[in-house]
Every structure is written in structure tokens, then in C-alpha cells.
Motif scaffolding. Structure first.
Motif, mmCIF file in Angstrom:
data_model
loop_
_atom_site.group_PDB
_atom_site.id
_atom_site.type_symbol
_atom_site.label_atom_id
_atom_site.label_comp_id
_atom_site.label_asym_id
_atom_site.label_seq_id
_atom_site.Cartn_x
_atom_site.Cartn_y
_atom_site.Cartn_z
ATOM 1 N N ILE A 1 0.635 -1.128 0.020
ATOM 2 C CA ILE A 1 -0.103 -0.030 -0.044
ATOM 3 C C ILE A 1 0.986 1.319 -0.099
ATOM 4 C CG2 ILE A 1 -1.578 1.500 1.292
ATOM 5 C CD1 ILE A 1 -2.884 -0.769 -0.096
ATOM 6 N N GLY A 2 1.954 1.336 0.722
ATOM 7 C CA GLY A 2 2.867 2.395 0.912
ATOM 8 C C GLY A 2 3.326 2.612 -0.658
ATOM 9 N N ILE A 3 3.909 1.635 -1.368
ATOM 10 C CA ILE A 3 4.520 1.611 -2.474
ATOM 11 C C ILE A 3 3.481 2.075 -3.524
ATOM 12 C CG2 ILE A 3 5.421 0.364 -4.721
ATOM 13 C CD1 ILE A 3 6.698 -1.726 -2.859
ATOM 14 N N TYR B 1 -0.821 5.597 -7.393
ATOM 15 C CA TYR B 1 -1.913 4.878 -7.685
ATOM 16 C C TYR B 1 -3.070 5.109 -6.593
ATOM 17 C CZ TYR B 1 1.015 1.966 -10.827
ATOM 18 O OH TYR B 1 1.609 1.451 -11.757
ATOM 19 N N ILE B 2 -2.613 5.528 -5.362
ATOM 20 C CA ILE B 2 -3.715 6.035 -4.344
ATOM 21 C C ILE B 2 -2.927 7.154 -3.561
ATOM 22 C CG2 ILE B 2 -4.427 5.432 -2.016
ATOM 23 C CD1 ILE B 2 -3.774 2.183 -2.924
ATOM 24 N N GLU B 3 -4.083 8.032 -3.427
ATOM 25 C CA GLU B 3 -3.698 9.427 -3.045
ATOM 26 C C GLU B 3 -3.097 9.504 -1.827
ATOM 27 O OE1 GLU B 3 -5.875 13.823 -2.603
ATOM 28 O OE2 GLU B 3 -7.031 12.065 -3.127
ATOM 29 N N ASN B 4 -3.766 9.068 -0.729
ATOM 30 C CA ASN B 4 -3.381 9.024 0.730
ATOM 31 C C ASN B 4 -4.316 7.920 1.645
ATOM 32 O OD1 ASN B 4 -5.602 10.455 1.738
ATOM 33 N ND2 ASN B 4 -4.801 12.158 0.696
ATOM 34 N N VAL B 5 -3.626 7.979 2.896
ATOM 35 C CA VAL B 5 -4.353 6.877 3.816
ATOM 36 C C VAL B 5 -5.627 7.337 4.250
ATOM 37 C CG1 VAL B 5 -2.200 5.948 4.674
ATOM 38 C CG2 VAL B 5 -3.316 7.785 5.944
ATOM 39 N N HIS B 6 -6.074 8.600 3.937
ATOM 40 C CA HIS B 6 -7.479 9.034 4.443
ATOM 41 C C HIS B 6 -8.429 9.089 3.067
ATOM 42 C CE1 HIS B 6 -5.291 10.336 8.038
ATOM 43 N NE2 HIS B 6 -4.676 10.933 7.508
ATOM 44 N N THR B 7 -8.192 8.548 2.003
ATOM 45 C CA THR B 7 -8.959 8.395 0.989
ATOM 46 C C THR B 7 -10.047 7.293 1.607
ATOM 47 O OG1 THR B 7 -7.264 8.769 -0.631
ATOM 48 C CG2 THR B 7 -9.282 7.618 -1.589
ATOM 49 N N PRO B 8 -11.496 7.579 1.162
ATOM 50 C CA PRO B 8 -12.403 6.884 1.591
ATOM 51 C C PRO B 8 -12.398 5.608 0.723
ATOM 52 C CG PRO B 8 -13.369 9.156 1.256
ATOM 53 C CD PRO B 8 -11.924 8.958 0.919
ATOM 54 N N ILE B 9 -12.815 4.375 1.414
ATOM 55 C CA ILE B 9 -12.550 3.193 0.673
ATOM 56 C C ILE B 9 -13.958 2.829 -0.393
ATOM 57 C CG2 ILE B 9 -11.537 2.121 2.729
ATOM 58 C CD1 ILE B 9 -14.032 0.529 3.324
ATOM 59 N N LYS B 10 -14.852 3.851 -0.104
ATOM 60 C CA LYS B 10 -15.957 3.703 -1.089
ATOM 61 C C LYS B 10 -15.416 4.255 -2.636
ATOM 62 C CE LYS B 10 -17.893 8.511 -0.098
ATOM 63 N NZ LYS B 10 -19.099 9.234 0.057
ATOM 64 N N LEU C 1 -8.692 4.328 4.049
ATOM 65 C CA LEU C 1 -7.726 3.335 4.243
ATOM 66 C C LEU C 1 -6.972 3.204 5.502
ATOM 67 C CD1 LEU C 1 -5.677 3.726 0.760
ATOM 68 C CD2 LEU C 1 -6.913 1.685 1.463
ATOM 69 N N TYR C 2 -6.913 4.411 6.297
ATOM 70 C CA TYR C 2 -6.333 4.464 7.252
ATOM 71 C C TYR C 2 -7.031 3.537 8.512
ATOM 72 C CZ TYR C 2 -4.971 6.723 12.239
ATOM 73 O OH TYR C 2 -4.565 6.728 13.396
ATOM 74 N N THR D 1 -4.846 -0.208 -9.003
ATOM 75 C CA THR D 1 -3.524 -0.515 -9.896
ATOM 76 C C THR D 1 -3.881 -1.045 -11.150
ATOM 77 O OG1 THR D 1 -2.660 -2.377 -8.990
ATOM 78 C CG2 THR D 1 -2.138 -0.289 -7.892
ATOM 79 N N SER D 2 -5.105 -1.398 -11.249
ATOM 80 C CA SER D 2 -5.352 -2.492 -12.396
ATOM 81 C C SER D 2 -4.483 -3.642 -12.510
ATOM 82 C CB SER D 2 -5.503 -1.742 -13.801
ATOM 83 O OG SER D 2 -6.446 -0.851 -13.667
#
Length: 304
Positions: free
Chosen positions: A55-57, A63-72, A87-88, A153-154
Motif C-alpha cells: 500500500i505504501g508503494i 496509484y492511491i492518493e493517501n491513507v485518508h482516501t475513503p474506501i468507497k 484506508l487508515y 492499480t489494475s
């Protein structure tokens, strides 16, 4: 520290391997038998800590903005009560879901494992408290991380791991289970060589750097291994899928973080001592004993 007494103790137990790397070199190499050196062993929930590295990579690479991005963002059909989960919350296992998987030690989540669709089972699990309040051990959260990684990431989680983590570190002999929908198991189900587990620990000790290449950002390693939530009295605290011993709260002289698999598999990192240790054992009812013995030795040596 020569760890001889720890090694002698482990010889009396069902410990397959005990490795210690300190100050840039191997200090201890113990295998119960020759075949243990070439056997890819199940690492159970150590998979979770590797999942956090992935996830860190993914965040590092955009590919992911940050840990506070909603999982929805990746699970649009999520129930309304879970729309604020991020994600947090998955990384710290603070989703507030009604999930039973840990008492004195981990308990295999049979209901989850027997479900026809793991992701749907997790999504449909009700909540019994607000998110972000308390850590509650939850392999479902780890599996959602794998699902989200694949959506973001597809790529399958395995392909992503091979491309950005395993191949650069020459980790080749890996098997990884999938759920019925083809999602690689984020919470358990991986097997690899003990020597490769040591590589993972050294990568973390080196703040994400391997062979002159920054595979994971230093910031992510530090953020992941920070003590965020208290867990169970005999285990310590939790970060992002890593267990943490806090020198102020756990009566232990050094900040320490570790990955832990059911039955006694561990990657232990003690940055102040420039030390990484890997223990692989199979003691289903007493899986914490190898960790406790190792830490007791460290603490005793520190007292002199």
C-alpha cells in the motif's frame, strides 16, 4: 549479544529457523534441519505487514492518493454506515466492525474464510462502534487492502508485489492464495523462504532502501511503524499492519516493531540496535513464546 541461549532454547521447541542480522551482517543462522533452508513456509499474518508495504508503494507511485482516501472510492456499493471508512481505518484495524478474531491469541476467522465472497462478507459485516476509536484484530481489513490495491492499480496484488517489491529484492519462491473471486489474500495465505523474510526486515530497517534503490519511501516506513493504537495487554500497540512495542508503555528498552503470523512466525525490527530477527516456528497454542523469549533476552542484556 550472541543470542546463544535463545538459540539453545529454540532447539527444544518446534522452531524451524532463527536468524539475526545486526550491524549489516548475519549474527545467527539456525535451522532445525537442512531442508528448512529451502522450504517456503507459510507466514500466515506476516502477509498483513507485507500488504502494508505494498500500500505504501502504491501511494508513493500515485496509484492511491493517501491513507485518508475513503474506501468507497473503490467499493461504491458500501453500506451508508461505512461511507466514512478510509484506508487508515483498514491499515490500523479500527473500522469499528463486529469482528471476532483475537483473544489471548489470534483465532482463525472461520466465518470469513468459509464465505463464498470474502469482499462482500467484509462489506456486509455490521459495525458496533465508531471507526478510529479502538484497534480490533481483523483479517478482513487486510483483505480489503488487497482488493483495493488491485482496483487502484489494475494489476493483481501478486503482479504488483513482484514488480515493485519482490523482483527488485530477488525474492522469487513465493506462493500466495486467492479467494474465490481471484483476489490475493491480504491477511494470510502467503508462503516464502525464511531468508526472504529476513530481506523484508532488512528493507524496513534500511527505511525502504535496497541495493541503492528506494523501493518504499522512508516516510512510509516511519509512519507505518509508529505506535498508534493500543491493542491487547500482552502484545503492545499497532501501526499500519505492524505490531509495536512502545518503550514508554510496554516496559521494553527500545522502540520495536514486528510482523506476527499465527503459530509463531515473526519479523522483528529494533532500529536502535540496527537489528532484524526472523523466527519461524509452528506452535499453534503457544505462538507468542518465541517472541517473548527473544524479547526477554534483549531486555536482560540491556539491563547490564
Amino acid at each position: 549479544m550472541n543470542f546463544r541461549e535463545v538459540e539453545e532454547f529454540f532447539k527444544t521447541k518446534n522452531v524451524h529457523a532463527f536468524l539475526v542480522h545486526q550491524h549489516g551482517e548475519k549474527k545467527v543462522t539456525y535451522y532445525k534441519a537442512e531442508e528448512c533452508t529451502s522450504t517456503p513456509y507459510k507466514i500466515n499474518s506476516i502477509t498483513k505487514s507485507i500488504m502494508a508495504l505494498l500500500i505504501g508503494i502504491a501511494i508513493d507511485k500515485g496509484y492511491i492518493e493517501n491513507v485518508h482516501t475513503p474506501i468507497k472510492t473503490w467499493i461504491p456499493h458500501i453500506p451508508k454506515e461505512k461511507e466514512k471508512l478510509t484506508l487508515y481505518h483498514l491499515l490500523t484495524m479500527t473500522t469499528g466492525e463486529k469482528w471476532y478474531e483475537f483473544k489471548k491469541e489470534a483465532i482463525f476467522p472461520k466465518e470469513f474464510a468459509n464465505a463464498n465472497n470474502w469482499v462482500e462478507h467484509i462489506v456486509d459485516t455490521p459495525m458496533n462502534e465508531d471507526p478510529g476509536i479502538a484497534m480490533n484484530y481483523n483479517s478482513g481489513s487486510s483483505h480489503l487492502l488487497s482488493y483495493i490495491l488491485q482496483e487502484a492499480t489494475s494489476m493483481t496484488t501478486e503482479v504488483f508485489a513482484m514488480k515493485y517489491l519482490f523482483e527488485p529484492m530477488r525474492i522469487e519462491d513465493v506462493t500466495w492464495q486467492q479467494d474465490a473471486q481471484g483476489v490475493y489474500n491480504g491477511g494470510f495465505g502467503m508462503a516464502m523462504l525464511v531468508e526472504d523474510l529476513l530481506k523484508i526486515g532488512i528493507l524496513c530497517l534500511q527505511k525502504g532502501e535496497w541495493d541503492g534503490q528506494q523501493l518504499i519511501s522512508k516516510q512510509w516506513i516511519e509512519e507505518s511503524t509508529e505506535s498508534l493504537f493500543r491493542t491487547y495487554e500482552h502484545v503492545g500497540s499497532y501501526g499500519y499492519q505492524w505490531w509495536i512495542l512502545n518503550s514508554h508503555k510496554d516496559d521494553f528498552p527500545y522502540h520495536t516493531y514486528f510482523a506476527m503470523g499465527f503459530g509463531g512466525q515473526f519479523i522483528i525490527v529494533i532500529p536502535q540496535l540496527e537489528l532484524v530477527s526472523v523466527i519461524h516456528s509452528y506452535m499453534p497454542k503457544r505462538g507468542l513464546i518465541p517472541l517473548q523469549q527473544f524479547l526477554a533476552y534483549i531486555k536482560n542484556e540491556y539491563s547490564f
